[in-house]
Structure formats: C-alpha cells, structure tokens
Design a protein around this motif. Structure first.
Motif, PDB file in Angstrom:
ATOM      1  N   VAL A  41       0.458  -0.194   5.364  1.00 11.54           N
ATOM      2  CA  VAL A  41      -0.570   0.179   6.339  1.00 11.54           C
ATOM      3  C   VAL A  41      -1.865   0.549   5.618  1.00 11.54           C
ATOM      4  O   VAL A  41      -2.957   0.164   6.032  1.00 11.54           O
ATOM      5  CB  VAL A  41      -0.088   1.346   7.225  1.00 11.54           C
ATOM      6  N   THR A  45      -5.719  -1.746   5.424  1.00  9.46           N
ATOM      7  CA  THR A  45      -6.868  -0.962   5.882  1.00  9.46           C
ATOM      8  C   THR A  45      -7.969  -0.970   4.824  1.00  9.46           C
ATOM      9  O   THR A  45      -9.154  -1.196   5.124  1.00  9.46           O
ATOM     10  CB  THR A  45      -6.446   0.484   6.192  1.00  9.46           C
ATOM     11  N   SER A  62      -4.714  -8.661   8.037  1.00  7.90           N
ATOM     12  CA  SER A  62      -4.199  -8.246   9.346  1.00  7.90           C
ATOM     13  C   SER A  62      -2.696  -8.449   9.462  1.00  7.90           C
ATOM     14  O   SER A  62      -1.997  -7.669  10.123  1.00  7.90           O
ATOM     15  CB  SER A  62      -4.919  -9.006  10.462  1.00  7.90           C
ATOM     16  N   PHE A  65      -0.090  -5.535   8.390  1.00  7.43           N
ATOM     17  CA  PHE A  65       0.271  -4.450   9.298  1.00  7.43           C
ATOM     18  C   PHE A  65       1.616  -4.714   9.976  1.00  7.43           C
ATOM     19  O   PHE A  65       2.350  -3.771  10.301  1.00  7.43           O
ATOM     20  CB  PHE A  65      -0.803  -4.259  10.373  1.00  7.43           C
TER      21      PHE A  65
END
Length: 215
Positions: A41, A45, A62, A65
C-alpha cells in the motif's frame, strides 16, 4: 510493480501456499501478510506521488494496491478468525481486474511477460474466490500448490532477475512464451495429481478442518 515489493509478494504467496497445504499454522502467517500488505500500500502511494502525472507509472502502480489490500485483508482475517466469504468475493474482483491489467501490459505498457504474469494472477485469485468465497474445499490442495509455485514464478524469481538486470537481457517475447508454456503444463498437470488429495481434504475441511484465508 516495484521489483522490491514484488520480491516480498513472492515470499507471502509461498508461505500462504504452504499454509493451505497444512505445512504452516494459519495464524503464524498473519504477520507476514500484514507486513507485505502494508508495503504494497505504501509503495504504490509513493510511486504515484512521485510520478509527476505520468499515466503509465500511475497505471502500473495502481495494480499494486490489489495485492496490498488482499494481504491486509488476509492478515486481519487470520488474526480475527473471520469468515472467508468477504476475502473470497474480493478475490473475484481482483481476478477480473487482473484481466484488465494483463490487457494493459500487452497493449499499453508493451510488457508481454507481465501481461502473462497478470493472467497467472487472475487464475490464482479466481481459485481463491472458488475456495474462500464459494467454499469449494476440494480445491484446497490444488490452490495451495498453485499459490506456492506462483510465489516463485510470478514474483520472487522475476523480481530478483529484474534487480540484477538479467530479466532485461532476455527477449521479452521468449520470456512470455516460456511463462505461457510453463503455466499450461505445470498447472494442468497439478490438477489430476492433486484432485484425489483435494477430495480427501474436503471431507475434513481445509488445513485439518479450519476454514482460512489463503492468498
């Protein structure tokens, strides 16, 4: 996916595969799932923040995640002893999205090997949906072997080769073909080999009678 994060995806898939095979106590795997989930995570980010709006970087980040949320979900579920239906249906979502990321790797990012690897992951998360969401316990042994093997083939080995720059030296079309052949042959052969054992384990329940998250 960041090569360093991918290395630890391999670790957690391998350990969770062993858990499904009854080699590791379920709650003992929870901490690794939480560690890797947090990493997966934080990593995307940071990548997105530093991307400066690069859509290819954002697209690649993306998908990470999906892994991060899966492992956090599994780790918390193992520690809390929660029913697996939620993570099972989340796995269906991941399996469908993985098809999209496979298409994106083939057509947008021009990364054929990882286009194939995303197909591997779609198949794996579909197995998690069938096992954990629909409670098809006879798939426990097969899913355990597929999980453990994919930990090496789709994550640990590619990650190490990328980090050491050997991955880039291979012809990408050849790598993709090798991955396709390996997946079809090995996972196809595993099905009849594990089917009888899976039928026996389904009578007792996965991992000796306890229903557990698996990823």
């Amino acid at each position: 996916m960041g090569a360093v994060g991918l290395l630890y995806v391999g670790a957690v898939l391998f350990i969770n595969g062993l858990m499904l095979l009854g080699k590791v106590e379920p709650r003992a795997t929870a901490i690794l799932n939480l560690f890797v989930g947090a990493l997966q995570v934080i990593t995307p980010t940071v990548l997105i923040i530093m991307s400066r709006g690069d859509t290819d970087v954002i697209l690649g980040a993306s998908g990470i995640f999906l892994f991060g949320f899966t492992y956090l979900y599994v780790g918390i579920g193992l520690l809390g002893g929660f029913d697996t239906t939620g993570i099972g249906y989340f796995s269906l979502f991941v399996a469908i999205m993985a098809l999209g990321y496979s298409f994106a790797n083939f057509r947008i990012l021009n990364d054929r090997p990882f286009g194939v690897i995303w197909l591997y992951w779609s198949f794996l998360w579909l197995l998690f949906f069938l096992l954990l969401g629909l409670k098809h316990d006879h798939l426990t042994t097969y899913t355990g072997w597929v999980t453990a093997i994919q930990g090496w083939v789709t994550a640990a080995i590619p990650s190490f080769l990328i980090l050491t720059r050997y991955w880039q030296r291979w012809d990408q079309n050849v790598l993709a073909i090798i991955l396709v052949v390996f997946g079809v042959v090995v996972f196809g052969a595993l099905w009849p080999l594990t089917r009888k054992r899976g039928a026996l384990s389904s009578r007792a329940g996965p991992a000796g009678g306890e229903t557990i998250p698996a990823h």
